[in-house]
Design an enzyme around this catalytic site. Sequence first.
Site, PDB file in Angstrom:
ATOM      1  N   VAL A 503       0.852  -1.190   0.000  1.00  0.00           N
ATOM      2  CA  VAL A 503       0.000   0.000   0.000  1.00  0.00           C
ATOM      3  C   VAL A 503       0.891   1.246   0.000  1.00  0.00           C
ATOM      4  CG1 VAL A 503      -1.872   1.221   1.155  1.00  0.00           C
ATOM      5  CG2 VAL A 503      -1.730  -1.269   1.313  1.00  0.00           C
ATOM      6  N   LYS A 518      -3.258   0.527  -3.377  1.00  0.00           N
ATOM      7  CA  LYS A 518      -2.780  -0.826  -3.128  1.00  0.00           C
ATOM      8  C   LYS A 518      -2.429  -1.496  -4.446  1.00  0.00           C
ATOM      9  CE  LYS A 518      -4.889  -3.384  -0.048  1.00  0.00           C
ATOM     10  NZ  LYS A 518      -3.938  -3.840   0.972  1.00  0.00           N
ATOM     11  N   ASP A 613      -9.881 -13.200   5.620  1.00  0.00           N
ATOM     12  CA  ASP A 613      -8.651 -12.799   6.317  1.00  0.00           C
ATOM     13  C   ASP A 613      -8.930 -11.693   7.329  1.00  0.00           C
ATOM     14  OD1 ASP A 613      -5.986 -12.977   6.954  1.00  0.00           O
ATOM     15  OD2 ASP A 613      -5.287 -11.757   5.291  1.00  0.00           O
TER      16      ASP A 613
END
Length: 774
Positions: A503, A518, A613
Amino acid sequence: MASLLFIIFLSAIITTEAQQGESIVNLGSSLTPTSKSSWQSQSGVYAFGFYQQGNGYAVGVFFAGIPEKTVVWTFNRDEPPALASVTLNFTSDGRLIMQSAQGEETAIANPPERAASASMLDSGNFVLYNSDKKTVWQSFDYPTNTLLQGQRLTDGKELFSSASESDQSTGIFRLKMQTDGNLVQYPVQTTDTSQYAYWASGTYGKGSNVSLCLDDDGHLYLLNSTGTNIKNLTKGGYPTKDVVYFVRIDADGIFRLFSHNLDKKGNFSVLWPSSYNKCAPMGLCGLNGFCTLNDQVANCLCLPGFVSVNPGNWSSGCVRNFTAASCKSKDESTKYIMQPVPNTVWEYSYYSYLILLTKDDCAAACLKDCNCEAASFRDKYCYKQRLPLRFGRRDLNDANIAFIKVAISTSTINKIEPLGRERYSQKDIMILGISFGAFGLIMSVISAIAVYKNRVQAYRRLSNGGSVDLSMDVSLRSFTYSDLEKMTNGFKEELGRGSFGTVYKGTMWNGQKIVAVKRLEKVLTEGEKEFQTEMKVIGRTHHKNLVRLLGYCHDGENRLLVYEYMSNGSLADILFKPEEKLCWDERIEIARNIAKGILYLHEECESQIIHCDIKPQNILMDEYRCPKISDFGLAKLLKPDQTNTFTGIRGTKGYVAPEWHRKQPVTVKADVYSFGIVLLELICCRKSVDWSYPEEEAILEEWAYSCFEARELDKLVSDKDVDKKQLERIFKVGLWCILDEPSLRPSMKKVLLMLEGTVDIPIPPSPTSFLSTI
């Protein structure tokens, strides 16, 4: 004279103590359903007498003054309820009978010797005494579905569930204290063999004459003939003042320990269940039905081609919704197909088996066999079965797949085309075709003009090095790679690295607005259309607890995303640094907001998104320290080998749900597991795995459950002013979320309700527990 007075006084004390905890019922006493309907214990906790059942009355022992879940013993539970005109008589010759208006008598208790009195004890035991005050009959010797404090279930005896909470007649489950020392749960009308056991204490051969016992402090255990405790089902040690305990095999087949606070009428709490899997009891859904779990609630489904006999009572099972004809029939109007029902287990009953390579071969073999109505395929074994199928339940850990033979009618298919030809002539079809073609051409021209104008305007907005006016933005912007190079000054300032890429800090509006860019790594090589489709799905998500995606770049092999900038970094930056310590209320509010964001992804956005995640590093904090979830929806774009820790597994070690390792289907419950770990980290202000702690404390989920079980939650938090009840509630939410079995974890909607305190939270099992080993 003084000694005589002393003897009289001592006798009075002894008599008072003997009668403490009981109320005496004398010969000749009677009860009716509509006037004096019960004899209460001295404390008023229990009563013996009439209670309403359906449109009539039954006789039993129940909690006095509590309208729900009160019956603990029932006389003649499978007989029809009595009419309001019956009378319960304790006759002068010592018999306890129910007498109809016509004079017909039914013996409730007919002791071997003459009873002289009766009593409803404070223990919940109704007893008959002889003239020497010795017990000649007691309800404790004839349990139905419940055991009370001080009562025992001796070897060879059984408890039978009720048909429902409101119907005390015998249900479909039983709990047996076997003569081999094992306490086992079975469906009714089955043999006492492991094939039909769905829960057991695991004490086979541990002693003779074993009894199930319940003490006053909630201690539930098994005791052998020598007085040795061979198994603790609960540890006990619960409060004894103004609290009563009882165990019951409920109508759903689960054996539970309940507590009841006498100061709070109607407040029953479950302290321990024999199983947390509500689909474990065999036969819950009846013949040809199977049980599935949804947010820890058991739901019944019928096999393909079947409908419920009685939707209000699933134990009635399912029946075919078509008339089954012989497959040898010459009737061409009915064909048969094999419908799959995956991840289900059934009674192990078959008439033939084959060794076949594939499930399709198994289905084909059953389809060709007129005797075969269903087939199960597991590990290259194909088991042919006849209907009905029993004891069905869905188990995602089981690879078994069932195939059901279902009839389909060919008449409907055959009628479709002739109807079409009869309805329209060739001339009609030609006119309609020309009309639709002309209309389509006109709309295409209009659309092309609109698209051209929109792209020209967009190009003009994107000129001058990415100076884009986002104040009027209603959709994602498509950037070129050179645009983003200028916006980030050649990708000069790195903000961080994550599992999806790096990022960088960028600016828009000639430096007036900061953004995060990103650069995705190891992205699937998708066409422009597929990539843009995924971006639009993510772009349409709008929630205050999600990081907003502003635009994307799909330029050659470059895949980049432009996000709003989060000035306070990630939750990990704040949570795991002592100097950035968050107070308790802040941490709980952060937990609620994270839950709201995940709930939106799972249930409220246009297309369901599984994050895969969830971790503190992917939860970013805005200028007001409001958490926003990042990197959602990107798992689809990754190559299969793109992981942070494990090959073939999405996510990060310590937060990855167990089903990833088992190669099981991954659902939204994987995010629930990860959230549970994050919640424990928020509570304890430490990482889930930290080897700087002593070995027994290094893995947070194990240490947390150990402290919860020992009632030592204070060891896990440094906050001194935390409300103990709230602390326990939040811990219970976290422990439910991290259970190994996905189906037992709550949905995020349920999690949020539990965090907000609007629903009760049962005591969670050990995170690695599922079903007790038989």
